[in-house]
Design an enzyme around this catalytic site. Sequence first.
Site, PDB file in Angstrom:
ATOM      1  N   LYS A  22     -41.324 -12.334 -57.172  1.00  0.00           N
ATOM      2  CA  LYS A  22     -42.029 -13.413 -56.430  1.00  0.00           C
ATOM      3  C   LYS A  22     -43.325 -12.861 -55.852  1.00  0.00           C
ATOM      4  O   LYS A  22     -44.396 -13.472 -56.004  1.00  0.00           O
ATOM      5  CB  LYS A  22     -41.156 -13.919 -55.293  1.00  0.00           C
ATOM      6  CG  LYS A  22     -41.899 -14.759 -54.243  1.00  0.00           C
ATOM      7  CD  LYS A  22     -41.017 -15.312 -53.160  1.00  0.00           C
ATOM      8  CE  LYS A  22     -40.857 -14.440 -51.988  1.00  0.00           C
ATOM      9  NZ  LYS A  22     -41.975 -14.446 -51.031  1.00  0.00           N
ATOM     10  N   ASN A  23     -43.251 -11.693 -55.214  1.00  0.00           N
ATOM     11  CA  ASN A  23     -44.409 -11.186 -54.476  1.00  0.00           C
ATOM     12  C   ASN A  23     -45.465 -10.543 -55.363  1.00  0.00           C
ATOM     13  O   ASN A  23     -46.546 -10.213 -54.877  1.00  0.00           O
ATOM     14  CB  ASN A  23     -43.953 -10.244 -53.364  1.00  0.00           C
ATOM     15  CG  ASN A  23     -43.200 -11.013 -52.283  1.00  0.00           C
ATOM     16  OD1 ASN A  23     -43.200 -12.245 -52.260  1.00  0.00           O
ATOM     17  ND2 ASN A  23     -42.518 -10.297 -51.418  1.00  0.00           N
ATOM     18  N   CYS A 116     -43.722 -18.253 -39.521  1.00  0.00           N
ATOM     19  CA  CYS A 116     -42.377 -18.670 -39.899  1.00  0.00           C
ATOM     20  C   CYS A 116     -41.433 -18.017 -38.887  1.00  0.00           C
ATOM     21  O   CYS A 116     -41.870 -17.344 -37.959  1.00  0.00           O
ATOM     22  CB  CYS A 116     -42.074 -18.210 -41.326  1.00  0.00           C
ATOM     23  SG  CYS A 116     -42.111 -16.442 -41.493  1.00  0.00           S
ATOM     24  N   ARG A 121     -47.228 -14.243 -38.093  1.00  0.00           N
ATOM     25  CA  ARG A 121     -47.916 -14.084 -39.381  1.00  0.00           C
ATOM     26  C   ARG A 121     -49.420 -14.425 -39.274  1.00  0.00           C
ATOM     27  O   ARG A 121     -49.924 -15.305 -39.947  1.00  0.00           O
ATOM     28  CB  ARG A 121     -47.270 -14.930 -40.476  1.00  0.00           C
ATOM     29  CG  ARG A 121     -45.773 -14.931 -40.550  1.00  0.00           C
ATOM     30  CD  ARG A 121     -45.166 -13.629 -41.017  1.00  0.00           C
ATOM     31  NE  ARG A 121     -45.464 -13.274 -42.376  1.00  0.00           N
ATOM     32  CZ  ARG A 121     -44.762 -13.683 -43.440  1.00  0.00           C
ATOM     33  NH1 ARG A 121     -43.760 -14.514 -43.268  1.00  0.00           N
ATOM     34  NH2 ARG A 121     -45.085 -13.303 -44.663  1.00  0.00           N
ATOM     35  N   ASP A 305     -38.108  -6.452 -46.352  1.00  0.00           N
ATOM     36  CA  ASP A 305     -37.466  -7.601 -47.014  1.00  0.00           C
ATOM     37  C   ASP A 305     -36.005  -7.343 -47.355  1.00  0.00           C
ATOM     38  O   ASP A 305     -35.293  -8.284 -47.712  1.00  0.00           O
ATOM     39  CB  ASP A 305     -38.232  -7.992 -48.281  1.00  0.00           C
ATOM     40  CG  ASP A 305     -39.593  -8.566 -47.941  1.00  0.00           C
ATOM     41  OD1 ASP A 305     -40.437  -8.666 -48.843  1.00  0.00           O
ATOM     42  OD2 ASP A 305     -39.826  -8.875 -46.753  1.00  0.00           O
ATOM     43  N   ARG A 397     -36.545 -20.273 -52.264  1.00  0.00           N
ATOM     44  CA  ARG A 397     -37.967 -19.859 -52.238  1.00  0.00           C
ATOM     45  C   ARG A 397     -38.154 -18.561 -53.035  1.00  0.00           C
ATOM     46  O   ARG A 397     -39.211 -18.307 -53.587  1.00  0.00           O
ATOM     47  CB  ARG A 397     -38.433 -19.629 -50.797  1.00  0.00           C
ATOM     48  CG  ARG A 397     -38.686 -20.878 -49.974  1.00  0.00           C
ATOM     49  CD  ARG A 397     -39.406 -20.526 -48.701  1.00  0.00           C
ATOM     50  NE  ARG A 397     -40.531 -19.646 -49.010  1.00  0.00           N
ATOM     51  CZ  ARG A 397     -40.979 -18.688 -48.190  1.00  0.00           C
ATOM     52  NH1 ARG A 397     -40.402 -18.484 -47.029  1.00  0.00           N
ATOM     53  NH2 ARG A 397     -41.989 -17.932 -48.543  1.00  0.00           N
TER      54      ARG A 397
HETATM   55  C1  EPZ Z   1     -45.992  -9.777 -47.736  1.00  0.00           C
HETATM   56  O1  EPZ Z   1     -46.213 -10.644 -46.637  1.00  0.00           O
HETATM   57  C2  EPZ Z   1     -44.745 -10.307 -48.436  1.00  0.00           C
HETATM   58  N1  EPZ Z   1     -44.988 -11.667 -48.900  1.00  0.00           N
HETATM   59  C3  EPZ Z   1     -43.575 -10.303 -47.448  1.00  0.00           C
HETATM   60  O2  EPZ Z   1     -42.413 -10.760 -48.149  1.00  0.00           O
HETATM   61  C4  EPZ Z   1     -43.351  -8.866 -46.981  1.00  0.00           C
HETATM   62  O3  EPZ Z   1     -42.308  -8.840 -46.039  1.00  0.00           O
HETATM   63  C5  EPZ Z   1     -44.640  -8.328 -46.339  1.00  0.00           C
HETATM   64  O4  EPZ Z   1     -45.727  -8.434 -47.282  1.00  0.00           O
HETATM   65  C6  EPZ Z   1     -44.512  -6.876 -45.918  1.00  0.00           C
HETATM   66  O5  EPZ Z   1     -44.178  -6.089 -47.041  1.00  0.00           O
HETATM   67  C7  EPZ Z   1     -45.635 -11.859 -50.076  1.00  0.00           C
HETATM   68  O6  EPZ Z   1     -46.062 -10.917 -50.726  1.00  0.00           O
HETATM   69  C8  EPZ Z   1     -45.812 -13.279 -50.528  1.00  0.00           C
HETATM   70  P1  EPZ Z   1     -48.349  -8.275 -44.247  1.00  0.00           P
HETATM   71  P2  EPZ Z   1     -47.618 -10.555 -45.806  1.00  0.00           P
HETATM   72  O7  EPZ Z   1     -49.711  -8.870 -44.238  1.00  0.00           O
HETATM   73  O8  EPZ Z   1     -48.718 -10.218 -46.739  1.00  0.00           O
HETATM   74  C9  EPZ Z   1     -49.262  -8.476 -39.586  1.00  0.00           C
HETATM   75  C10 EPZ Z   1     -40.543 -12.132 -48.531  1.00  0.00           C
HETATM   76  O9  EPZ Z   1     -39.455 -12.281 -47.957  1.00  0.00           O
HETATM   77  N2  EPZ Z   1     -50.558  -9.072 -39.958  1.00  0.00           N
HETATM   78  O10 EPZ Z   1     -48.139  -6.963 -44.939  1.00  0.00           O
HETATM   79  O11 EPZ Z   1     -47.737 -11.766 -44.983  1.00  0.00           O
HETATM   80  C11 EPZ Z   1     -48.086  -9.378 -39.932  1.00  0.00           C
HETATM   81  O12 EPZ Z   1     -47.867 -10.321 -38.907  1.00  0.00           O
HETATM   82  C12 EPZ Z   1     -41.805 -11.992 -47.717  1.00  0.00           C
HETATM   83  O13 EPZ Z   1     -40.694 -12.092 -49.782  1.00  0.00           O
HETATM   84  C13 EPZ Z   1     -51.507  -9.304 -38.958  1.00  0.00           C
HETATM   85  O14 EPZ Z   1     -51.279  -9.041 -37.778  1.00  0.00           O
HETATM   86  O15 EPZ Z   1     -47.309  -9.322 -44.861  1.00  0.00           O
HETATM   87  C14 EPZ Z   1     -46.957  -8.394 -40.065  1.00  0.00           C
HETATM   88  O16 EPZ Z   1     -46.441  -8.102 -38.777  1.00  0.00           O
HETATM   89  C15 EPZ Z   1     -41.541 -12.017 -46.205  1.00  0.00           C
HETATM   90  N3  EPZ Z   1     -52.707  -9.832 -39.306  1.00  0.00           N
HETATM   91  C16 EPZ Z   1     -47.631  -7.146 -40.641  1.00  0.00           C
HETATM   92  O17 EPZ Z   1     -49.038  -7.303 -40.374  1.00  0.00           O
HETATM   93  C17 EPZ Z   1     -53.023 -10.127 -40.606  1.00  0.00           C
HETATM   94  O18 EPZ Z   1     -54.151 -10.599 -40.865  1.00  0.00           O
HETATM   95  C18 EPZ Z   1     -47.446  -6.982 -42.138  1.00  0.00           C
HETATM   96  O19 EPZ Z   1     -47.823  -8.207 -42.751  1.00  0.00           O
HETATM   97  C19 EPZ Z   1     -52.046  -9.885 -41.604  1.00  0.00           C
HETATM   98  C20 EPZ Z   1     -50.827  -9.351 -41.258  1.00  0.00           C
END
Ligand code: EPZ
Length: 430
Positions: A22-23, A116, A121, A305, A397
Amino acid sequence: MDAIQIYGGNCLKGQVKIQGSKNAALPILAAALLINGVCEIENCPMISDVYHMLRLMESLCCTIDRDGHTIRVDASAVSRCDMPSDSVCVMRSSIMLLGALLARTGSVSMQYPGGCVIGKRPIDLHLQGLRRMGVVIQEREDGFDAETKELTGAIHRLPFVSVGATENLILASVLAKGDTVIQNAAQEPEITALCGFLQKAGADIEGAGTKTLRIRGVEKLHEVTYRVPADRIVAGTYLAACLCCGGEIFLKAAPCMQMKAVSAAASSMGAEIGESEEGLFAACRERRVMPPGLVTECYPGFPTDLQSAFLAAMTLADGEGVLEETIFENRFRIVPQLQQMGAKIQCQNNRVCVSGVERLHGTNLVAEELRGGAALVLAGSAAEGRSVIKNCHFIERGYEDICQDMCSLGVKCEVRKEFLSQPKALTKKF
Ligand code: EPZ
């Protein structure tokens, strides 16, 4: 209301083929917008997040055809459109279209993708990086308007690792004027897959899978066919199912090389692991023991995850264990429900302390988000008696058919028809 009914308590025995990631699929679909022509994306998982992404792309004048797991995207007519808010809000990954659309059309209006249950996020790193590349962003109450005459290369020093921000900046850079460097980039395999797709289409990217990416903007990208890699999180979920229930399973096509931290955690709990080109074998013949201090980290560390799935397994392991979540601020939502099943868990901010019990008992459960919902299926499969897990649309999802997969591993599991109020999202042909 959709639900899965499980009669648990038996050891697993069987094999399951691991679906496409998915990712990886979601950013690759977004990247198809960059190509003024047709792309074929193979091994695309048929899950509701992909369905929503395809709907969003159709709203941007893409032509989408699906033949099984192969998606054909014709993005030659992509134009400036506002994205339908219902899909944007349903799925966070809509933010991934931002970088690609700006590169293609120079103008995007969208609602904030929203948080969510696992966390707020925010998208501040995405917007800061795009501003650095010459994008003017007017933020509104519920969203923003982004405009640029021309994306220009920039040096990004990400203050902390963000998968989505790394992906968006890659998508904004490949057709930008000049060079881009992304420091402290995410190293997840999904980033490597995205770079692989783009490089095959003619992008100039160095350092995929490392902390520093160098991208030289090119004039255009050409049509490409690309195969999405297998989903390491789905494979890790079913490995955790074996830890929960015991038995022996084979995960066909599991991406073993991308699962080192996950396999190490499973081995530390007593699982016997076998890796081959064909996939991953796991056997749990004795009662599991607690892992020595599990902490979620960015790749190549233990993935957030799979935190819920391994927490479910820890509830039945012998001894005392600690699990720490360092990526999201609210990812222990299944604790109260596991406690209802007889688990002994104490929450302390971003850590949980688990005292293993001999058995869990089945009960009525409610999925609140994707990975927590999958973990409840694992707990229900290990628990004695009947469990019914409601709101399984969350699980759809990211899992093509978790019920069918668990049946293939020997679990008595079925979708409760009387709970199905609407046809499954994926019956729609594109
Ligand atoms: C990706 O989410 C994945 N989703 C998530 O999988 C996964 O848990 C996550 O990466 C971490 O590996 C997809 O790829 C579609 P991040 P993403 O930006 O990109 C903070 C699943 O179950 N942050 O690496 O949203 C954020 O809040 C999903 O398949 C900011 O503060 O994750 C988090 O605490 C869940 N500001 C941390 O960074 C920003 O602009 C990591 O988030 C962006 C992120």
